[in-house]
Design an enzyme around this catalytic site. Sequence first.
Site, mmCIF file in Angstrom:
data_model
loop_
_atom_site.group_PDB
_atom_site.id
_atom_site.type_symbol
_atom_site.label_atom_id
_atom_site.label_comp_id
_atom_site.label_asym_id
_atom_site.label_seq_id
_atom_site.Cartn_x
_atom_site.Cartn_y
_atom_site.Cartn_z
ATOM 1 N N GLY A 19 6.216 40.836 -43.012
ATOM 2 C CA GLY A 19 6.334 39.530 -43.897
ATOM 3 C C GLY A 19 6.595 38.429 -43.115
ATOM 4 N N GLY A 21 7.306 33.946 -43.722
ATOM 5 C CA GLY A 21 7.379 32.971 -44.688
ATOM 6 C C GLY A 21 7.876 31.583 -43.881
ATOM 7 N N GLY A 22 8.442 30.613 -44.659
ATOM 8 C CA GLY A 22 8.674 29.471 -44.190
ATOM 9 C C GLY A 22 9.600 29.192 -42.789
ATOM 10 C CG MET A 23 13.524 29.066 -43.135
ATOM 11 S SD MET A 23 15.249 29.163 -43.741
ATOM 12 C CE MET A 23 16.039 29.298 -42.182
ATOM 13 C CB VAL A 26 10.373 40.515 -42.666
ATOM 14 C CG1 VAL A 26 11.330 41.679 -42.907
ATOM 15 C CG2 VAL A 26 11.395 39.213 -43.284
ATOM 16 C CE LYS A 41 14.498 35.465 -43.122
ATOM 17 N NZ LYS A 41 14.874 34.771 -44.383
ATOM 18 C CG ASP A 139 14.237 29.716 -52.187
ATOM 19 O OD1 ASP A 139 13.708 28.566 -52.741
ATOM 20 O OD2 ASP A 139 13.630 29.849 -51.019
#
Length: 509
Positions: A19, A21-23, A26, A41, A139
């Site tokens: 995975g 994402g923006g930050m 994973v 993560k 979120d």
Amino acid sequence: MTDESRLVAGRYRLTEEIGRGGMGTVWRVQDEVLGRQVALKRLHERPRLSDGELATLYERMRREARSAARIVHPNVVVIHDVVDDGGQPCIVMEYVPAVTLGDLLKKGPAVPPQEAARIGLGMVAALRAAHAAGVLHRDVKPGNVMLGADGRVVLTDFGIAMTADASPLTKTGELVGSIHYMAPERIRGRKPGPASDLWALGATLYQALEGRPPFDRPTAMEVAYAIAVDPLEPMQRAGALQPLIEALLAKDPDERPSAEETERLLRTARTGGSTGATGVTGATGATGATVPAASPTMGNGTRQRRRQGRKRRVLLSTTVAAAAAATTALGVVYVMSDRGTGTPDPDAHQKPSAPGQPYTPPPLPAGFHRVNELGASFPVPDGWKAVNRSGELVTYGDASGRVGITVKMFEPAGANPMEHFTSMEARTKSNYAVYWRVRMDQTAFRKQPAVVWEYTFKGRKRGYRAIEEGFGREGGREYDISLSAPEAQWDTYRHLFDACRDGLTTTGQ
């Protein structure tokens, strides 16, 4: 961080990226002490952030671990450990073989009502457990809902969660989260509460059923304004869930049903019953207010009058707040978003020069040099070479041949760049078997009509991501600037696009 098999903290062996994402990213990892698979993560590298900004990011990640660790529930991912890797905190958590609801909606049709009710039950159970532990998620969105092969629904990514006893990590006027799922009170700068998470639950279920967010607009400012002021567009596929979702998306948090009432109504809908015709005359709101329950059997005229009445109440109470919401949207900071992107920040571009004055580009970034092509001057990274030139475009690429910046010039420019970009998208779809539009937004750049287009596609050996922005006035020149790079390395190269676009100036040649 692409090195599979690397050992983190002397214990966790990286095996597969699962995975991004923006930050952060994973990974599925092997715990070599306990001999089990877990997930890890880790934040993306942020070389351009100050020490203070990095400290805030690291603390936000530690807070995610602390927040989630306070919640013990089968619908919340289990946190095992927080370890250090090269100075960065990493969260070690339960590995859940699953697809996110966000990915499911991108690849296929909308979810049927009974399945949406099942997913909603898992989400609201997780939120009830979080709120009972004093944790707000802040979120909730499709990308943070994991759907396991065994039917398990897991709410994850408490990276911007807030606890009652924690100090804020945002500046005054700054919002953190994904704009399409922010409750109206958050848009207006008010303190969020449990009802804010329930609004996001309603927005997530709306998208699951309708295939789009409830207030989908071209720009972040328009989204924020619509969330604060506009009435909800009628749902077409919600069935028995429509009354509940309409109640969850009420502008006033006091008018939303409680988590307990939401769970009860979702159970009713899952078994084929109605969420509005069960003999309930009202749902208890988050602060004790009563919400009139809607009957799905009422006629269209009744529904229309109800929507109009709600619209009048909202407009009367938000005439002043709407202007504040639109202003607040300009200062939104997006830390979390699906797949590392989202609605573009209206302030992301350089401020346009005053009328009649030439545009002054920012200083040349370190590691860049200027080139003159197609009647324009723009920065490209040192060491990059022109790999393709034609009468209307030039491409500069790195040594790997996988990353490139292309500048195109069209003359004369049309009246609307969106028509041009729509045509380019059609050609791109025909060239690649796997293509996915991330966004295509009409905007303005240096006071000229502009379009931003971002998408992913599958090459012969790997997936790629690209972003392109075009701008120009009718009858003059249109310049399009684009960047493409392997999707797995997108965060490493994304800033090159900004440097090239913001540094482009016309030379009049």
